[in-house]
Design an enzyme around this catalytic site. Structure first.
Site, short mmCIF file in Angstrom:
data_model
loop_
_atom_site.label_atom_id
_atom_site.label_comp_id
_atom_site.label_asym_id
_atom_site.label_seq_id
_atom_site.Cartn_x
_atom_site.Cartn_y
_atom_site.Cartn_z
N ASP A 15 0.71 -1.09 0.02
CA ASP A 15 0.11 -0.17 -0.03
C ASP A 15 0.88 1.31 0.01
OD1 ASP A 15 -2.26 1.51 0.03
OD2 ASP A 15 -2.67 1.15 1.99
N ASN A 63 -10.76 -2.94 -5.94
CA ASN A 63 -9.97 -2.01 -6.81
C ASN A 63 -10.57 -1.62 -8.07
OD1 ASN A 63 -6.54 -3.12 -5.42
ND2 ASN A 63 -8.00 -1.68 -4.62
C1 FPP Z 1 -1.86 0.29 -3.23
O1 FPP Z 1 -1.45 1.72 -3.29
C2 FPP Z 1 -1.24 -0.62 -4.43
C3 FPP Z 1 -2.31 -1.01 -5.23
C4 FPP Z 1 -3.69 -0.91 -5.06
C5 FPP Z 1 -1.75 -1.81 -6.31
C6 FPP Z 1 -0.38 -2.45 -5.87
C7 FPP Z 1 0.22 -2.77 -7.25
C8 FPP Z 1 1.84 -2.67 -7.36
C9 FPP Z 1 2.64 -2.50 -6.22
C10 FPP Z 1 2.11 -2.44 -8.93
C11 FPP Z 1 1.91 -3.51 -9.74
C12 FPP Z 1 2.23 -5.19 -9.21
C13 FPP Z 1 2.94 -6.00 -9.67
C14 FPP Z 1 2.65 -7.31 -9.24
C15 FPP Z 1 4.02 -5.77 -10.87
P1 FPP Z 1 -2.41 2.79 -3.30
O2 FPP Z 1 -2.84 2.89 -4.67
O3 FPP Z 1 -3.67 2.28 -2.51
O4 FPP Z 1 -1.75 3.91 -2.68
P2 FPP Z 1 -2.60 5.03 -1.82
O5 FPP Z 1 -2.96 4.20 -0.38
O6 FPP Z 1 -1.43 5.90 -1.32
O7 FPP Z 1 -3.68 5.90 -2.38
#
Ligand code: FPP
Length: 228
Positions: A15, A63
């Site tokens: 996250d 998501n």
């Molecule tokens: C949370 O950050 C992250 C996600 C919803 C997606 C995770 C994806 C990746 C790390 C990249 C792609 C994955 C792979 C396996 C190549 P957020 O967007 O919720 O951040 P925030 O809480 O700061 O808004």
């Protein structure tokens, strides 16, 4: 560092990509791109350190509610990651498994996932589970339905064996980056006795040093599994 207890199976809720980018005055997609690059670094570090299985939460069933542009970007990054995985990482003894309901993904993404899984199915050293369109409750429902379909009894054991991660055993440690203190529908059944580690560090900044901190805390915990 050398007498650190290394967990066998680690789950990670990655996250904080969006906030990481915003703090730098950039768009959220920039954070996902860096988050994706960080997946490569952390996977390599963890497996070199002796972790046997990793389960990474890449995209939850919730998501989809994000703006289309962001969903598309995440799907694009996943496709790039798997393509790279097939070319470079597949020969490192890592078995790739995508967990979750992949039926709704684009044919192109499904194809690259199938290729990655097929190419690595005999790799036994490590397992990398990537959770896409994954939800812990949905996983339990899916497992129970599979058992019912086969006319099997519903028991704690039989459900465990029908989960997506059955081959890896239960996660010893679940890490969540980004400062929130919840599981967000991740590994609900198999995480019943997992040690939980929460850190404020945003996913793109979560590196080997941070992982060592999580291992050190894990090693200091007294895992009683409900006993005294
Ligand atoms: C949370 O950050 C992250 C996600 C919803 C997606 C995770 C994806 C990746 C790390 C990249 C792609 C994955 C792979 C396996 C190549 P957020 O967007 O919720 O951040 P925030 O809480 O700061 O808004």
């Amino acid at each position: 560092m050398d007498n650190v207890k290394i967990p066998t199976h680690v789950g990670i809720i990655m996250d904080g990509n969006g906030r990481w980018a915003n703090l730098k005055g950039k768009e959220r997609s920039f954070g996902h791109k860096e988050g994706s690059a960080n997946v490569e670094r952390v996977v390599e570090y963890a497996f070199n350190r002796g972790v046997k299985s990793l389960t990474l939460y890449a995209f939850s069933t919730e998501n989809w509610a994000r703006p289309k542009k962001e969903v598309d970007e995440l799907m694009r990054l996943l496709k790039i990651y798997f393509t790279k995985f097939i070319k470079k990482i597949a020969n490192n003894g890592i078995r790739l498994k995508v967990i979750g309901d992949v039926s709704v993904l684009t044919p192109e993404l499904k194809k690259v996932i199938e290729k990655g899984e097929a190419k690595t199915q005999n790799n036994l050293e490590h397992t990398l589970n990537i959770a896409i369109n994954y939800g812990g409750r949905q996983e339990i429902v899916h497992a129970v339905n599979e058992l019912l379909k086969d006319g099997k009894q519903i028991t704690i054991e039989s459900i465990s064996k029908a989960l997506y991660t059955a081959d890896c055993g239960e996660p010893d440690l679940i890490i969540r980056t980004g400062g929130e203190f919840r599981l967000s529908n991740f590994l609900l059944y198999q995480g019943a006795y997992s040690e939980l580690y929460f850190t404020d560090v945003l996913w793109p900044d979560f590196n080997g040093e941070q992982l060592e901190k999580a291992f050190a805390e894990y090693g200091a915990r007294n895992r009683r599994f409900g006993k005294i």
